[in-house]
Design a protein around this motif. Structure first.
Motif, short mmCIF file in Angstrom:
data_model
loop_
_atom_site.label_atom_id
_atom_site.label_comp_id
_atom_site.label_asym_id
_atom_site.label_seq_id
_atom_site.Cartn_x
_atom_site.Cartn_y
_atom_site.Cartn_z
N LEU A 1 0.81 -1.21 0.00
CA LEU A 1 0.00 0.00 0.00
C LEU A 1 0.85 1.27 0.00
O LEU A 1 0.51 2.26 -0.67
N SER A 2 1.96 1.26 0.75
CA SER A 2 2.77 2.47 0.83
C SER A 2 3.59 2.71 -0.44
O SER A 2 4.22 3.76 -0.58
N SER A 3 3.58 1.75 -1.38
CA SER A 3 4.21 1.97 -2.67
C SER A 3 3.33 2.84 -3.57
O SER A 3 3.78 3.33 -4.61
N HIS A 4 2.08 3.03 -3.18
CA HIS A 4 1.15 3.88 -3.92
C HIS A 4 1.57 5.35 -3.78
O HIS A 4 2.01 5.78 -2.71
N SER A 5 1.41 6.11 -4.84
CA SER A 5 1.88 7.50 -4.86
C SER A 5 1.17 8.39 -3.85
O SER A 5 1.70 9.44 -3.47
N GLU A 6 -0.01 7.98 -3.39
CA GLU A 6 -0.77 8.84 -2.46
C GLU A 6 -0.63 8.40 -1.00
O GLU A 6 -1.29 8.96 -0.12
N VAL A 7 0.21 7.39 -0.75
CA VAL A 7 0.25 6.79 0.59
C VAL A 7 1.68 6.75 1.11
O VAL A 7 2.61 6.45 0.37
N ALA A 8 1.84 7.05 2.40
CA ALA A 8 3.13 6.90 3.07
C ALA A 8 2.92 6.10 4.33
O ALA A 8 1.83 6.12 4.93
N SER A 9 3.93 5.38 4.74
CA SER A 9 3.84 4.61 5.99
C SER A 9 4.37 5.43 7.15
O SER A 9 5.45 6.02 7.06
N ALA A 10 3.62 5.47 8.23
CA ALA A 10 4.08 6.13 9.45
C ALA A 10 4.65 5.13 10.44
O ALA A 10 5.06 5.50 11.54
N GLY A 11 4.68 3.84 10.05
CA GLY A 11 5.24 2.82 10.92
C GLY A 11 4.24 2.31 11.93
O GLY A 11 3.02 2.47 11.78
N GLU A 12 4.77 1.69 12.98
CA GLU A 12 3.93 1.10 14.03
C GLU A 12 3.72 2.14 15.12
O GLU A 12 4.51 2.26 16.05
N LEU A 13 2.65 2.88 15.00
CA LEU A 13 2.38 3.98 15.92
C LEU A 13 1.63 3.50 17.16
O LEU A 13 0.68 2.74 17.05
N GLN A 14 2.06 3.99 18.29
CA GLN A 14 1.35 3.72 19.55
C GLN A 14 0.30 4.79 19.83
O GLN A 14 -0.38 4.75 20.86
N ASN A 15 0.16 5.74 18.92
CA ASN A 15 -0.58 6.96 19.21
C ASN A 15 -2.04 6.74 19.59
O ASN A 15 -2.56 7.43 20.46
N PHE A 16 -2.72 5.81 18.92
CA PHE A 16 -4.15 5.66 19.22
C PHE A 16 -4.33 5.21 20.66
O PHE A 16 -5.16 5.76 21.39
N GLY A 17 -3.56 4.21 21.07
CA GLY A 17 -3.66 3.74 22.45
C GLY A 17 -3.31 4.81 23.46
O GLY A 17 -3.93 4.93 24.52
N VAL A 18 -2.29 5.62 23.12
CA VAL A 18 -1.88 6.71 24.02
C VAL A 18 -3.01 7.73 24.16
O VAL A 18 -3.33 8.18 25.27
N MET A 19 -3.62 8.10 23.03
CA MET A 19 -4.70 9.09 23.08
C MET A 19 -5.91 8.57 23.86
O MET A 19 -6.52 9.30 24.64
N LEU A 20 -6.25 7.30 23.65
CA LEU A 20 -7.38 6.73 24.40
C LEU A 20 -7.07 6.72 25.89
O LEU A 20 -7.93 7.04 26.72
#
Length: 524
Positions: A294-313
């Motif tokens: 998916l990240s090979s698509h021109s409109e998509v970049a990978s942000a990696g394995e983010l912990q952010n959602f759990g942190v925000m919750l």
């Protein structure tokens, strides 16, 4: 009254000797007289960080930076606290401010490398580690950090040289042995088996036995000696398992609390954004492969394995318990406004995201949060990877996840790993029942056998037009920071399908668990 200058020298000395408790005590005793001294707050902050007291570390280091704004070492440590707390945006901003001040000591440069690594900025991390090693070439830990960053950005030859340099300085730098074994496929004419076997005979501490046994497992598996490799795998995991206070019932309670927490939350509007794509599933199930496609698509970049959602919750739930996800957090989750959660999540991913129309959050264990993600970000595509249950169980047992995280404690026992897979399977059935059609399930084996057809399914689910680059994901130059980093730089292959069958009856205890749960055919 003791001389403050003498006490400060003692505090700095304790800090330099890694005597964190004494350093913090001495610095704290100085604060009533020296609250306007940046150095005292710096000592207290660094000591608190190493004592796992992030709240005090942040307060002291913030004060140290305000009092001494031109000190890059103070800013670097503040950035480290922020990155450790998964405040990615703030951590990166503090790190870049420290870089702008022109740090020239190896410890500060190494610290900045760690921060950039924690924030998934691996090329930036490699440049910091490189400068640190140039200044202090005989520091084994800095050679190891540099090697790991080089591995993430794909420079495997340079990474191999740095791992060997690390081991030449300290042969008992256990992590380097495992990293080196995982860097390439080992061959009969090029491997480290003899060195590892000699070393294992001298190792007594659990960490050493864990890493060296796992390195031997990887190399012997590459050489086709599966029975021997399994013996080392079990021995290594058992060595560390004895240090843990773990019972599978702990995870059973968490999974039950996830269901209760989701059902207790009333339906409310979420945050309207199609920017994130979530790829989730059990680790070692093909999540990185799909991320690279998916990240090979021109409109998509990978942000990696983010912990952010759990942190925000966790933050919005107002839970004050020590673990990111526990029964208290999930009980409070019902009161969290989904729109606020979604908005805070998107904001927390900056500046790593925002340069492309879409970004991928590929944290496998987000399957625990899938329902909460679906409500907070109702327009965000969710993709769950599935793989043969036995291959997934074996893959998790073979993998060494972060030792500091309690969420992977199941992986130190093969039967526990199989039981955990059953919990995952049951939870995904729950999400599909509560959120019909919301999560696209993709089988790893189907991607391997017909990549184009599965890629079209993925792009359609994400609302993306066809892009030929998705079929040549191995040419994707973006950094990779997962256990699959070597594999995904090669064209797709099928040799990992049915890997578990190579071990004969060596995995029968896990097989029995999956059979009893109806997840494996009785004839398997």
């Amino acid at each position: 009254m003791p001389d403050p200058a003498a006490l400060y020298r003692q505090a700095v000395d304790a800090l330099n000797r890694s005597d964190w408790t004494r350093a913090y005590w001495l610095a704290s005793s100085l604060l009533p007289q020296c609250d306007d001294h940046g150095g005292v707050h710096f000592v207290a902050g660094v000591a608190a960080l190493h004592l796992a007291d992030n709240r005090r570390a942040h307060a002291h280091l913030q004060r140290a930076v305000r009092l001494s704004p031109t000190r890059p070492d103070y800013l670097a440590q503040l950035a480290r606290v922020l990155a450790t707390a998964r405040a990615t945006r703030e951590g990166l901003e503090a790190a870049e401010r420290a870089v702008a001040l022109g740090p020239s000591d190896p410890v500060t440069l190494d610290t900045l490398g760690v921060v950039f690594s924690q924030c998934n900025a691996y090329a930036r991390a490699a440049s910091m580690f490189m400068r640190a090693v140039q200044l202090q070439p005989r520091a084994a830990n800095m050679r190891f950090n540099l090697a790991t960053a080089l591995m993430f950005v794909g420079d495997l030859d340079a990474a191999e040289r740095e791992y060997e340099a690390c081991l030449a300085l300290d042969p008992r730098y256990w992590k380097a042995h495992l990293a080196l074994s995982q860097l390439r496929r080992q061959r009969p004419d090029s491997n480290h088996v003899e060195r590892l076997q000699s070393l294992l005979a001298t190792v007594e501490e659990p960490a050493g036995r864990l890493y060296v046994n796992l390195a031997l497992e990887k190399e012997l598996s590459d050489l086709g000696e599966h029975a021997r490799s399994l013996q080392h795998l079990r021995a290594g995991k058992a060595a560390w398992r004895q240090t843990l206070d773990y019972d599978i019932r702990r995870d059973e309670r968490i999974f039950d609390a996830v269901r209760r927490g989701f059902d207790a939350a009333p339906e409310r509007p979420g945050h309207a954004s199609r920017e994130p794509f979530f790829i989730l599933g059990m680790p070692r199930s093909g999540t990185t492969l799909v991320e690279r496609i998916l990240s090979s698509h021109s409109e998509v970049a990978s942000a990696g394995e983010l912990q952010n959602f759990g942190v925000m919750l966790k933050r919005l739930s107002a839970s004050t318990t020590s673990r990111m996800l526990d029964e208290d957090t999930l009980a409070r989750a019902a009161a969290v406004d989904p729109a606020e959660l979604g908005r805070h999540y998107i904001e927390s991913t900056r500046p790593l995201t925002g340069s492309t129309a879409h970004f991928i959050d590929k944290l496998p264990h987000n399957f625990l949060y899938a329902g909460f993600i679906a409500r907070a970000l109702p327009d965000a595509p969710l993709i769950c990877l599935r793989r043969d249950p036995m291959d997934t169980t074996l893959g998790n047992f073979r993998q060494l996840f972060a030792l500091s995280s309690p969420y992977y404690d199941y992986s130190f026992d093969l039967v526990d790993t199989a039981r955990y897979y059953v919990l995952f399977d049951r939870l995904m059935a729950f999400w599909h029942e509560r959120l019909p059609g919301r999560i696209l399930e993709v089988r790893y084996e189907d991607v391997v056998r017909d990549q184009e057809a599965q890629t079209r399914r993925l792009l359609d689910h994400c609302g993306l037009a066809w892009d030929d680059a998705c079929l040549a994901f191995e040419k994707n130059a973006a950094p990779v920071a997962t256990a699959s980093l070597v594999q995904v730089r090669s064209p797709i292959y099928a040799t990992s399908i049915g890997r578990w069958k190579r071990y004969g009856n060596g995995l029968d205890d896990a097989l029995a668990v999956l059979r009893d749960a109806g997840l494996v055919d009785a004839s398997a």
